[in-house]
Scaffold this motif. Structure first.
Motif, PDB file in Angstrom:
ATOM      1  N   ILE A   1       6.149  -3.338   1.582  1.00 35.45           N
ATOM      2  CA  ILE A   1       6.036  -4.606   0.876  1.00 35.45           C
ATOM      3  C   ILE A   1       4.780  -5.311   1.352  1.00 35.45           C
ATOM      4  CG2 ILE A   1       8.535  -4.854   0.586  1.00 35.45           C
ATOM      5  CD1 ILE A   1       8.506  -6.820   2.896  1.00 35.45           C
ATOM      6  N   GLU A   2       4.332  -6.227   0.572  1.00 40.41           N
ATOM      7  CA  GLU A   2       3.185  -7.039   0.941  1.00 40.41           C
ATOM      8  C   GLU A   2       3.697  -8.424   1.282  1.00 40.41           C
ATOM      9  OE1 GLU A   2       0.331  -6.788  -2.158  1.00 40.41           O
ATOM     10  OE2 GLU A   2       0.126  -4.610  -2.002  1.00 40.41           O
ATOM     11  N   ASP A   3       3.613  -8.794   2.566  1.00 39.90           N
ATOM     12  CA  ASP A   3       4.133 -10.064   3.037  1.00 39.90           C
ATOM     13  C   ASP A   3       3.039 -11.125   2.949  1.00 39.90           C
ATOM     14  OD1 ASP A   3       5.782 -11.946   4.323  1.00 39.90           O
ATOM     15  OD2 ASP A   3       6.751 -10.342   5.433  1.00 39.90           O
ATOM     16  N   ALA A   4       3.405 -12.335   2.528  1.00 35.23           N
ATOM     17  CA  ALA A   4       2.445 -13.428   2.430  1.00 35.23           C
ATOM     18  C   ALA A   4       2.158 -13.993   3.823  1.00 35.23           C
ATOM     19  CB  ALA A   4       2.995 -14.519   1.519  1.00 35.23           C
ATOM     20  N   PHE A   5       0.922 -14.400   4.055  1.00 36.32           N
ATOM     21  CA  PHE A   5       0.538 -15.002   5.317  1.00 36.32           C
ATOM     22  C   PHE A   5       0.502 -16.514   5.163  1.00 36.32           C
ATOM     23  CE2 PHE A   5      -0.787 -10.715   5.949  1.00 36.32           C
ATOM     24  CZ  PHE A   5      -0.821 -10.508   7.325  1.00 36.32           C
ATOM     25  N   ALA A   6       1.187 -17.247   6.049  1.00 36.91           N
ATOM     26  CA  ALA A   6       1.238 -18.704   6.013  1.00 36.91           C
ATOM     27  C   ALA A   6       0.418 -19.260   7.175  1.00 36.91           C
ATOM     28  CB  ALA A   6       2.679 -19.187   6.104  1.00 36.91           C
ATOM     29  N   ALA A   7      -0.281 -20.371   6.951  1.00 41.74           N
ATOM     30  CA  ALA A   7      -1.086 -20.981   8.001  1.00 41.74           C
ATOM     31  C   ALA A   7      -0.187 -21.549   9.095  1.00 41.74           C
ATOM     32  CB  ALA A   7      -1.958 -22.083   7.411  1.00 41.74           C
ATOM     33  N   ALA A   8      -0.583 -21.383  10.345  1.00 45.70           N
ATOM     34  CA  ALA A   8       0.179 -21.909  11.471  1.00 45.70           C
ATOM     35  C   ALA A   8      -0.771 -22.151  12.634  1.00 45.70           C
ATOM     36  CB  ALA A   8       1.284 -20.942  11.885  1.00 45.70           C
TER      37      ALA A   8
ATOM     38  N   GLN B   1     -11.755  -8.929  11.020  1.00 55.45           N
ATOM     39  CA  GLN B   1     -10.343  -9.148  10.717  1.00 55.45           C
ATOM     40  C   GLN B   1      -9.464  -8.619  11.860  1.00 55.45           C
ATOM     41  OE1 GLN B   1      -9.508 -10.729   7.807  1.00 55.45           O
ATOM     42  NE2 GLN B   1     -11.655 -10.779   7.144  1.00 55.45           N
ATOM     43  N   VAL B   2      -8.546  -9.463  12.333  1.00 55.46           N
ATOM     44  CA  VAL B   2      -7.695  -9.120  13.474  1.00 55.46           C
ATOM     45  C   VAL B   2      -6.234  -9.311  13.089  1.00 55.46           C
ATOM     46  CG1 VAL B   2      -7.128  -9.655  15.882  1.00 55.46           C
ATOM     47  CG2 VAL B   2      -9.484  -9.938  15.062  1.00 55.46           C
TER      48      VAL B   2
ATOM     49  N   LEU C   1       0.777  -4.458   4.878  1.00 53.88           N
ATOM     50  CA  LEU C   1       0.178  -5.787   4.995  1.00 53.88           C
ATOM     51  C   LEU C   1      -1.284  -5.713   4.573  1.00 53.88           C
ATOM     52  CD1 LEU C   1       1.613  -6.565   8.524  1.00 53.88           C
ATOM     53  CD2 LEU C   1       2.350  -7.673   6.416  1.00 53.88           C
ATOM     54  N   ASP C   2      -1.665  -6.528   3.608  1.00 59.20           N
ATOM     55  CA  ASP C   2      -3.056  -6.607   3.172  1.00 59.20           C
ATOM     56  C   ASP C   2      -3.553  -8.016   3.496  1.00 59.20           C
ATOM     57  OD1 ASP C   2      -2.667  -4.081   2.270  1.00 59.20           O
ATOM     58  OD2 ASP C   2      -2.654  -4.583   0.151  1.00 59.20           O
ATOM     59  N   PRO C   3      -4.067  -8.235   4.698  1.00 58.99           N
ATOM     60  CA  PRO C   3      -4.407  -9.599   5.122  1.00 58.99           C
ATOM     61  C   PRO C   3      -5.617 -10.196   4.428  1.00 58.99           C
ATOM     62  CG  PRO C   3      -5.134  -8.030   6.760  1.00 58.99           C
ATOM     63  CD  PRO C   3      -4.338  -7.249   5.747  1.00 58.99           C
ATOM     64  N   ALA C   4      -6.514  -9.348   3.919  1.00 60.58           N
ATOM     65  CA  ALA C   4      -7.733  -9.845   3.276  1.00 60.58           C
ATOM     66  C   ALA C   4      -8.221  -8.807   2.282  1.00 60.58           C
ATOM     67  CB  ALA C   4      -8.809 -10.137   4.321  1.00 60.58           C
TER      68      ALA C   4
ATOM     69  N   GLY D   1     -10.217  -6.058   0.726  1.00 60.99           N
ATOM     70  CA  GLY D   1     -11.033  -5.021   1.315  1.00 60.99           C
ATOM     71  C   GLY D   1     -10.484  -4.464   2.613  1.00 60.99           C
ATOM     72  N   PHE D   2      -9.242  -4.836   2.980  1.00 61.60           N
ATOM     73  CA  PHE D   2      -8.635  -4.351   4.219  1.00 61.60           C
ATOM     74  C   PHE D   2      -7.184  -3.962   3.963  1.00 61.60           C
ATOM     75  CE2 PHE D   2     -12.161  -6.948   5.489  1.00 61.60           C
ATOM     76  CZ  PHE D   2     -12.688  -6.307   6.611  1.00 61.60           C
ATOM     77  N   PHE D   3      -6.784  -2.809   4.510  1.00 65.03           N
ATOM     78  CA  PHE D   3      -5.411  -2.312   4.412  1.00 65.03           C
ATOM     79  C   PHE D   3      -4.780  -2.330   5.799  1.00 65.03           C
ATOM     80  CE2 PHE D   3      -6.865   0.732   0.806  1.00 65.03           C
ATOM     81  CZ  PHE D   3      -6.794  -0.304  -0.115  1.00 65.03           C
ATOM     82  N   GLY D   4      -3.529  -2.775   5.872  1.00 62.03           N
ATOM     83  CA  GLY D   4      -2.824  -2.783   7.145  1.00 62.03           C
ATOM     84  C   GLY D   4      -1.402  -2.284   7.008  1.00 62.03           C
TER      85      GLY D   4
END
Length: 223
Positions: free
Chosen positions: A5-12, A89-90, A197-200, A202-205
């Motif tokens: 699944i692709e999880d959404a990233f929330a600001a924290a 990207q980290v 997880l696709d954080p940005a 052009g990047f695959f995680g």
């Protein structure tokens, strides 16, 4: 059972409490002008700050490595973590009492896809990649690579364990759908959970762990 699944990233700004049935994934974007050595240093400094916050410490804990090279904090045996970065990207994953692995790759890498797949992947995986249209092969290869790396890192192993010893089924578009076979010492395919997880752009995680399902919460951190 595996779930992709692709999880959404929330600001924290600060880590929220880490429940026993959760895995937290942090995404940090560094200055793209930094040199590779500086990116590595900044990534490890970020990891130290996270562990300080989760453990309520006044200073970053010392990080040691296992015989196979997996990092851990001897003073925090209840916390498992893993770090990966690609360019600026980290990603950092943190969990309680659960070995985890995470990997990140950029999609514009120039690599000999077919040669590497044929040498290091299972025959079925290499066949599936070669059967794709040429423009789909790189994405398929990198998606698969991150899944394999995440599993090996969760096991505390390196590539020397054998990328072909964790084999995935691929769909018609070349995306991994499930672990098809895994080395005996890594359990059974049904033991494993995977999250894409696709954080940005052009990047695959990928994130992996061996155990029951957990809630994955993803956060974006300030640099």
């Amino acid at each position: 059972m595996q779930h992709f699944i692709e999880d959404a990233f929330a600001a924290a700004a600060l880590p929220p409490p880490l429940a026993a049935d959760e895995i937290h994934v942090w995404h940090l974007v560094l200055d793209a002008a930094l040199k590779p050595r500086e990116i590595t240093a900044a990534s490890h400094a970020f990891l130290g700050r996270l562990l300080m916050a989760y453990a309520n410490l006044d200073a970053p804990p010392a990080i040691a490595r296992s015989e196979r090279g997996k990092p851990h904090a001897p003073l925090l045996p209840e916390l498992d973590f893993n770090l990966t970065h690609a360019r600026e990207q980290v990603l950092v994953a943190v969990a309680r009492e659960q070995a985890i692995g995470i990997d990140l790759e950029r999609v514009d890498r120039e690599i000999e896809i077919e040669d590497i797949a044929r040498r290091y992947f299972s025959p079925a995986e290499a066949d599936a990649i070669e059967a794709l249209a040429p423009e789909r092969r790189l994405a398929s290869f990198l998606r698969l690579w991150t899944c394999k790396e995440a599993v090996l890192k969760a096991l505390g192993e390196g590539i020397s364990f054998g990328l072909d010893r964790v084999a995935f089924a691929l769909d018609a578009e070349g995306l991994p759908t499930a672990i098809a076979a895994v080395a005996e010492e890594a359990g059974t395919p049904g033991d494993w959970q995977l999250v894409r997880l696709d954080p940005a752009s052009g990047f695959f995680g990928s994130l992996a762990w061996r155990g029951p399902p957990r809630r994955v919460r993803a956060f974006v951190a300030a640099a």
